[in-house]
Design a protein around this motif. Structure first.
Motif, mmCIF file in Angstrom:
data_model
loop_
_atom_site.group_PDB
_atom_site.id
_atom_site.type_symbol
_atom_site.label_atom_id
_atom_site.label_comp_id
_atom_site.label_asym_id
_atom_site.label_seq_id
_atom_site.Cartn_x
_atom_site.Cartn_y
_atom_site.Cartn_z
ATOM 1 N N ILE A 217 25.372 34.889 40.974
ATOM 2 C CA ILE A 217 26.517 35.509 41.654
ATOM 3 C C ILE A 217 26.165 35.606 43.132
ATOM 4 O O ILE A 217 25.305 36.397 43.526
ATOM 5 C CB ILE A 217 26.825 36.901 41.067
ATOM 6 N N ASP B 61 27.043 36.227 47.074
ATOM 7 C CA ASP B 61 27.954 36.978 47.939
ATOM 8 C C ASP B 61 28.114 36.318 49.307
ATOM 9 O O ASP B 61 27.833 36.903 50.353
ATOM 10 C CB ASP B 61 27.452 38.416 48.094
ATOM 11 N N GLU C 90 31.157 32.759 43.038
ATOM 12 C CA GLU C 90 31.053 32.952 44.483
ATOM 13 C C GLU C 90 32.013 34.060 44.923
ATOM 14 O O GLU C 90 33.192 34.047 44.581
ATOM 15 C CB GLU C 90 31.369 31.657 45.213
ATOM 16 N N ARG C 91 31.483 34.985 45.706
ATOM 17 C CA ARG C 91 32.287 36.084 46.228
ATOM 18 C C ARG C 91 32.327 35.979 47.751
ATOM 19 O O ARG C 91 31.502 35.336 48.370
ATOM 20 C CB ARG C 91 31.717 37.423 45.765
ATOM 21 N N SER C 92 33.287 36.658 48.348
ATOM 22 C CA SER C 92 33.594 36.407 49.759
ATOM 23 C C SER C 92 32.629 37.070 50.732
ATOM 24 O O SER C 92 32.612 36.734 51.909
ATOM 25 C CB SER C 92 35.016 36.881 50.057
ATOM 26 N N ALA D 8 28.317 43.187 41.839
ATOM 27 C CA ALA D 8 27.926 41.841 41.390
ATOM 28 C C ALA D 8 27.570 41.863 39.912
ATOM 29 O O ALA D 8 28.016 40.993 39.136
ATOM 30 C CB ALA D 8 26.743 41.339 42.215
ATOM 31 N N ALA E 188 30.673 42.327 37.684
ATOM 32 C CA ALA E 188 31.392 41.041 37.559
ATOM 33 C C ALA E 188 30.652 40.128 36.589
ATOM 34 O O ALA E 188 31.274 39.447 35.758
ATOM 35 C CB ALA E 188 31.530 40.384 38.928
#
Length: 250
Positions: A38, A40, A66-68, A76, A79
Motif C-alpha cells: 500500500i 502513499d 496506490e493512495r494519493s 493504510a 484499507a
C-alpha cells in the motif's frame, strides 16, 4: 482462487531501496505468502517498482494499492485489511518494508495462529529482554516504556503493544469494527491489539529481534508516540464503557 491462505500487508512511503528486496525475501520463504503493498504516493518511484514486479514476475501473488498521499499508517492498514477480507485470505499480516522485521519470522507468526490456535500473533521485541538492534537508545526507551505505560493504564498484559509485526486471523478482522478504529500512528497498533483483547480473542507474543533499517529514512516521529500516549487514556475509558462486538465466525 489464489494459492495462498496468507497475505502480508506492507505500507510504503519512499522505500525504493528496500521494496524489491523485501518482496523477494517473502516470496523466497518455504511457506507461500502473497503480498499487498500500500503506497502513499511515494515520489521516489516505489510504486513503479512494484508495478514492474507484478507485470514481469509476480502477477497473482503481488498486489498494489496506490493512495494519493501520506494518509497515515493506520488508514493504510485498515484499507489493506478490508482488501484482504474481500479477497478471502485467512491470515493477514502487518510488516514493515525496511527489514526491521525479519521475513523468516512470518512463518513463526503463522504457526502460532494456524497450528497453535491463537487468533493474533505479535512479533514481540520485549518478552525476552529488549531485542532491538541498532536503534538509538532514546527510541528504544520510548518504545519500551510506551508498552509498560499501556500495561499500567489498561491492564492489557502484552509486552509489546506498539509492535508492527502482527498476524491476524480473518475472524478477528471481520469482528473488529474497522471503521471505528481511531488512531493513525503507533496508537493504531495499540488500539487494534487492545480491541482484539477486549472482544476475547486469544493473543500470543512471539519473540523476534527488531533491527533498525539500513537503507531509506525512518518515518517515526515524536508526534506518533504522543498520539499513543494520550490515546491510551481513551482506550481505558472505552474498556469501561464501550460495548464490544461478539466474535464473528466464518
Amino acid at each position: 482462487m489464489h494459492n495462498s491462505d496468507s497475505i502480508v500487508i506492507i505500507p510504503t512511503y519512499n522505500e525504493k531501496e528496500n521494496i524489491e528486496k523485501i518482496i523477494r525475501a517473502v516470496f523466497a520463504l518455504k511457506k507461500s505468502f502473497h503480498i499487498l503493498v500500500i503506497d502513499d504516493g511515494s515520489p521516489d518511484g516505489t510504486a513503479a517498482i512494484v508495478r514492474s514486479l507484478i507485470a514481469m514476475e509476480f502477477s497473482g501473488s503481488l498486489h498494489l494499492l496506490e493512495r494519493s498521499g501520506k494518509l497515515g499508517l493506520g488508514t493504510a492498514y485498515i484499507a489493506g485489511f478490508k482488501w484482504a477480507l474481500e479477497h478471502d485470505y485467512d491470515y493477514v499480516f502487518e510488516m514493515d518494508a525496511d527489514f526491521s522485521h525479519d521475513p523468516n519470522d512470518l512463518e513463526r507468526l503463522y504457526a502460532a495462529c494456524h497450528d497453535e490456535g491463537f487468533d493474533v500473533a505479535i512479533g514481540s521485541r520485549y518478552i525476552e529482554g529488549v531485542n532491538v538492534v541498532n536503534w538509538p537508545i532514546g527510541r528504544v526507551l520510548m518504545s519500551y516504556f510506551a508498552s509498560k505505560y499501556v500495561r499500567a493504564v489498561t491492564g492489557f498484559l502484552v509486552n509489546d503493544t506498539t509492535a508492527g509485526f502482527v498476524c491476524y486471523k480473518r475472524r478477528v478482522l471481520k469482528t473488529i469494527e474497522l471503521d471505528k478504529i481511531r488512531f493513525k500512528g503507533y496508537g493504531f497498533q495499540i488500539e487494534m491489539k487492545y480491541t482484539a483483547y477486549k472482544i476475547g480473542f486469544k493473543i500470543k507474543e512471539v519473540s523476534v529481534i527488531f533491527v533498525n533499517r539500513k537503507e531509506g529514512t525512518s518515518k517515526m516521529s515524536g508526534g506518533i508516540f504522543g498520539e499513543a500516549f494520550f490515546g491510551v487514556m481513551r482506550l481505558r475509558w472505552d474498556g469501561w464503557t464501550r460495548k464490544y462486538p461478539k466474535i464473528i465466525e466464518d
